[in-house]
Design a protein around this motif. Structure first.
Motif, PDB file in Angstrom:
ATOM      1  N   LYS A 155      39.967 -41.197 -37.721  1.00  0.00           N
ATOM      2  CA  LYS A 155      40.001 -42.591 -38.294  1.00  0.00           C
ATOM      3  C   LYS A 155      39.202 -43.245 -36.949  1.00  0.00           C
ATOM      4  O   LYS A 155      39.348 -42.782 -35.737  1.00  0.00           O
ATOM      5  CB  LYS A 155      41.453 -43.221 -38.178  1.00  0.00           C
ATOM      6  CG  LYS A 155      42.015 -42.537 -39.538  1.00  0.00           C
ATOM      7  CD  LYS A 155      43.509 -43.226 -39.803  1.00  0.00           C
ATOM      8  CE  LYS A 155      44.179 -42.699 -40.795  1.00  0.00           C
ATOM      9  NZ  LYS A 155      45.380 -43.152 -41.310  1.00  0.00           N
ATOM     10  N   PRO A 156      38.557 -44.317 -37.376  1.00  0.00           N
ATOM     11  CA  PRO A 156      37.996 -45.462 -36.153  1.00  0.00           C
ATOM     12  C   PRO A 156      38.929 -45.431 -35.136  1.00  0.00           C
ATOM     13  O   PRO A 156      40.180 -46.191 -35.419  1.00  0.00           O
ATOM     14  CB  PRO A 156      37.329 -46.613 -37.010  1.00  0.00           C
ATOM     15  CG  PRO A 156      37.377 -45.938 -38.381  1.00  0.00           C
ATOM     16  CD  PRO A 156      38.375 -45.061 -38.755  1.00  0.00           C
ATOM     17  N   ILE A 157      38.528 -45.588 -33.761  1.00  0.00           N
ATOM     18  CA  ILE A 157      39.199 -45.909 -32.504  1.00  0.00           C
ATOM     19  C   ILE A 157      38.444 -46.783 -31.835  1.00  0.00           C
ATOM     20  O   ILE A 157      37.402 -46.228 -31.502  1.00  0.00           O
ATOM     21  CB  ILE A 157      39.899 -44.626 -31.864  1.00  0.00           C
ATOM     22  CG1 ILE A 157      40.655 -43.749 -32.590  1.00  0.00           C
ATOM     23  CG2 ILE A 157      40.732 -45.256 -30.654  1.00  0.00           C
ATOM     24  CD1 ILE A 157      41.176 -42.662 -32.108  1.00  0.00           C
ATOM     25  N   ALA A 158      38.859 -47.956 -31.291  1.00  0.00           N
ATOM     26  CA  ALA A 158      38.090 -49.137 -30.693  1.00  0.00           C
ATOM     27  C   ALA A 158      39.003 -49.277 -29.505  1.00  0.00           C
ATOM     28  O   ALA A 158      40.171 -49.437 -29.455  1.00  0.00           O
ATOM     29  CB  ALA A 158      37.607 -50.138 -31.289  1.00  0.00           C
ATOM     30  N   SER A 159      38.567 -49.106 -28.109  1.00  0.00           N
ATOM     31  CA  SER A 159      39.024 -49.248 -26.985  1.00  0.00           C
ATOM     32  C   SER A 159      37.827 -49.789 -25.892  1.00  0.00           C
ATOM     33  O   SER A 159      36.913 -49.378 -25.864  1.00  0.00           O
ATOM     34  CB  SER A 159      39.457 -47.763 -26.390  1.00  0.00           C
ATOM     35  OG  SER A 159      40.501 -48.047 -25.138  1.00  0.00           O
ATOM     36  N   ILE A 160      38.578 -50.808 -24.983  1.00  0.00           N
ATOM     37  CA  ILE A 160      37.681 -51.615 -24.107  1.00  0.00           C
ATOM     38  C   ILE A 160      38.299 -51.584 -23.049  1.00  0.00           C
ATOM     39  O   ILE A 160      39.581 -51.462 -22.723  1.00  0.00           O
ATOM     40  CB  ILE A 160      37.545 -52.912 -25.013  1.00  0.00           C
ATOM     41  CG1 ILE A 160      36.372 -53.809 -24.049  1.00  0.00           C
ATOM     42  CG2 ILE A 160      38.737 -53.563 -24.786  1.00  0.00           C
ATOM     43  CD1 ILE A 160      35.765 -54.737 -24.936  1.00  0.00           C
ATOM     44  N   CYS A 161      37.386 -51.671 -21.858  1.00  0.00           N
ATOM     45  CA  CYS A 161      37.957 -51.867 -20.708  1.00  0.00           C
ATOM     46  C   CYS A 161      38.725 -50.827 -20.026  1.00  0.00           C
ATOM     47  O   CYS A 161      38.268 -49.627 -20.004  1.00  0.00           O
ATOM     48  CB  CYS A 161      38.550 -53.295 -20.438  1.00  0.00           C
ATOM     49  SG  CYS A 161      38.697 -53.802 -18.746  1.00  0.00           S
ATOM     50  N   HIS A 162      40.059 -51.192 -19.622  1.00  0.00           N
ATOM     51  CA  HIS A 162      40.928 -50.196 -19.126  1.00  0.00           C
ATOM     52  C   HIS A 162      41.768 -49.358 -20.450  1.00  0.00           C
ATOM     53  O   HIS A 162      42.705 -48.534 -20.090  1.00  0.00           O
ATOM     54  CB  HIS A 162      41.994 -50.603 -18.199  1.00  0.00           C
ATOM     55  CG  HIS A 162      41.475 -51.107 -16.905  1.00  0.00           C
ATOM     56  ND1 HIS A 162      40.726 -52.260 -16.726  1.00  0.00           N
ATOM     57  CD2 HIS A 162      41.508 -50.376 -15.508  1.00  0.00           C
ATOM     58  CE1 HIS A 162      40.363 -52.124 -15.487  1.00  0.00           C
ATOM     59  NE2 HIS A 162      40.815 -51.294 -14.748  1.00  0.00           N
ATOM     60  N   GLY A 163      41.702 -49.886 -21.667  1.00  0.00           N
ATOM     61  CA  GLY A 163      42.002 -49.079 -22.752  1.00  0.00           C
ATOM     62  C   GLY A 163      41.597 -47.540 -22.720  1.00  0.00           C
ATOM     63  O   GLY A 163      42.582 -46.911 -23.180  1.00  0.00           O
ATOM     64  N   PRO A 164      40.476 -47.181 -22.338  1.00  0.00           N
ATOM     65  CA  PRO A 164      40.186 -45.853 -22.252  1.00  0.00           C
ATOM     66  C   PRO A 164      41.225 -44.895 -21.441  1.00  0.00           C
ATOM     67  O   PRO A 164      41.400 -43.712 -21.662  1.00  0.00           O
ATOM     68  CB  PRO A 164      38.923 -45.669 -21.852  1.00  0.00           C
ATOM     69  CG  PRO A 164      38.167 -46.823 -22.406  1.00  0.00           C
ATOM     70  CD  PRO A 164      39.265 -47.848 -22.429  1.00  0.00           C
ATOM     71  N   GLN A 165      42.087 -45.684 -20.482  1.00  0.00           N
ATOM     72  CA  GLN A 165      43.216 -44.909 -19.813  1.00  0.00           C
ATOM     73  C   GLN A 165      44.148 -44.191 -20.773  1.00  0.00           C
ATOM     74  O   GLN A 165      44.559 -43.118 -20.851  1.00  0.00           O
ATOM     75  CB  GLN A 165      43.787 -45.844 -18.954  1.00  0.00           C
ATOM     76  CG  GLN A 165      43.008 -46.152 -17.723  1.00  0.00           C
ATOM     77  CD  GLN A 165      43.806 -47.043 -16.985  1.00  0.00           C
ATOM     78  OE1 GLN A 165      44.362 -48.105 -17.345  1.00  0.00           O
ATOM     79  NE2 GLN A 165      43.701 -46.928 -15.617  1.00  0.00           N
ATOM     80  N   LEU A 166      44.215 -44.863 -21.925  1.00  0.00           N
ATOM     81  CA  LEU A 166      45.013 -44.268 -22.925  1.00  0.00           C
ATOM     82  C   LEU A 166      44.404 -43.201 -23.827  1.00  0.00           C
ATOM     83  O   LEU A 166      45.117 -42.138 -24.367  1.00  0.00           O
ATOM     84  CB  LEU A 166      45.544 -45.433 -24.294  1.00  0.00           C
ATOM     85  CG  LEU A 166      46.409 -46.686 -23.647  1.00  0.00           C
ATOM     86  CD1 LEU A 166      46.254 -47.714 -24.593  1.00  0.00           C
ATOM     87  CD2 LEU A 166      47.686 -46.125 -23.521  1.00  0.00           C
ATOM     88  N   LEU A 167      43.131 -43.348 -23.973  1.00  0.00           N
ATOM     89  CA  LEU A 167      42.246 -42.128 -24.613  1.00  0.00           C
ATOM     90  C   LEU A 167      42.494 -40.815 -23.663  1.00  0.00           C
ATOM     91  O   LEU A 167      42.464 -39.672 -24.097  1.00  0.00           O
ATOM     92  CB  LEU A 167      40.976 -42.596 -24.829  1.00  0.00           C
ATOM     93  CG  LEU A 167      40.917 -43.676 -25.939  1.00  0.00           C
ATOM     94  CD1 LEU A 167      39.452 -44.195 -26.001  1.00  0.00           C
ATOM     95  CD2 LEU A 167      41.545 -43.387 -27.167  1.00  0.00           C
ATOM     96  N   THR A 168      42.359 -41.118 -22.339  1.00  0.00           N
ATOM     97  CA  THR A 168      42.321 -40.079 -21.272  1.00  0.00           C
ATOM     98  C   THR A 168      43.753 -39.458 -21.506  1.00  0.00           C
ATOM     99  O   THR A 168      43.679 -37.997 -21.360  1.00  0.00           O
ATOM    100  CB  THR A 168      41.947 -40.346 -19.889  1.00  0.00           C
ATOM    101  OG1 THR A 168      42.935 -41.356 -19.513  1.00  0.00           O
ATOM    102  CG2 THR A 168      40.638 -41.030 -19.919  1.00  0.00           C
ATOM    103  N   ALA A 169      44.724 -40.075 -21.248  1.00  0.00           N
ATOM    104  CA  ALA A 169      46.089 -39.754 -21.351  1.00  0.00           C
ATOM    105  C   ALA A 169      46.497 -38.930 -22.654  1.00  0.00           C
ATOM    106  O   ALA A 169      47.177 -38.013 -22.623  1.00  0.00           O
ATOM    107  CB  ALA A 169      47.010 -40.840 -21.259  1.00  0.00           C
ATOM    108  N   ALA A 170      46.003 -39.231 -23.715  1.00  0.00           N
ATOM    109  CA  ALA A 170      46.026 -38.530 -25.193  1.00  0.00           C
ATOM    110  C   ALA A 170      45.230 -37.507 -25.290  1.00  0.00           C
ATOM    111  O   ALA A 170      45.660 -36.596 -26.321  1.00  0.00           O
ATOM    112  CB  ALA A 170      45.941 -39.556 -26.177  1.00  0.00           C
TER     113      ALA A 170
END
Length: 187
Positions: free
Chosen positions: A110-125
């Motif tokens: 599913k589409p995921i959008a992440s901005i600024c420091h939001g990718p910290q969540l993507l790295t942790a996941a």
């Protein structure tokens, strides 16, 4: 279409408010949730600005009212996920349920959008290995350590790789939201 937004205290004000309002104005249903909070609770936001210093400045922003319950999140009912930046991602990434939700969106493509420091969540996941990802420049080491190709963009640019849209900061909202909505429309 239904969008889930995971947010929290000291999220970046513009990255929280503007996409929430813009997506709703474009006809999307957006559920804003935060761990350990319920519909009607508020979160504090912070305003980050670029004023010529070596890093951004931070000021207290607005109170933002959540409109859904985190405990009730069912990934199956959502078409996309939005993860704003600011300081909230640094503690949200410690929440196991937040990580499970992000992983479920990725597993379902599913589409995921992440901005600024939001990718910290993507790295942790652990969901960005092999992808081209932008983020606030201070997040570059984390993005690379997670196995992604960090893409340095101007602050008003965004990048899409598969089901993922990322951008460095709130000045990218027009391009970032356009790319996210294109992914949502393609579903």
């Amino acid at each position: 279409m239904n969008i889930l937004m995971i947010t929290g205290d000291y999220v970046e004000d513009y990255e929280n408010m503007v996409p929430f309002q813009a997506l709703k104005a474009c006809g999307y249903e957006v559920d804003a949730v935060c761990p350990n909070k319920v519909k009607g609770d508020t979160i504090a936001t912070s305003i980050h600005d670029f004023e010529g210093d070596q890093t951004y400045s931070e000021k207290r922003g607005h109170n933002f009212a959540l409109n859904a319950n985190f405990a009730d999140v069912d990934v199956a009912k959502y078409d996309g996920l939005y993860l704003p930046g600011g300081r909230a991602p640094e503690y949200l990434r410690l929440n196991a349920r937040v990580i499970e939700i992000i992983q479920a969106f990725e597993a379902a493509h599913k589409p995921i959008a992440s901005i600024c420091h939001g990718p910290q969540l993507l790295t942790a996941a652990n969901v960005i290995h092999g992808k081209r990802v932008s983020a606030y420049p201070a997040c570059e080491p984390e993005v690379r350590l997670a196995g992604a190709d960090y893409i340095s963009l101007e602050m008003d640019q965004a990048i899409t790789d598969g089901n993922l849209v990322t951008a460095p900061a709130w000045p990218a909202h027009p391009e970032f939201l356009k790319q996210f909505m294109a992914l949502l429309a393609a579903r």
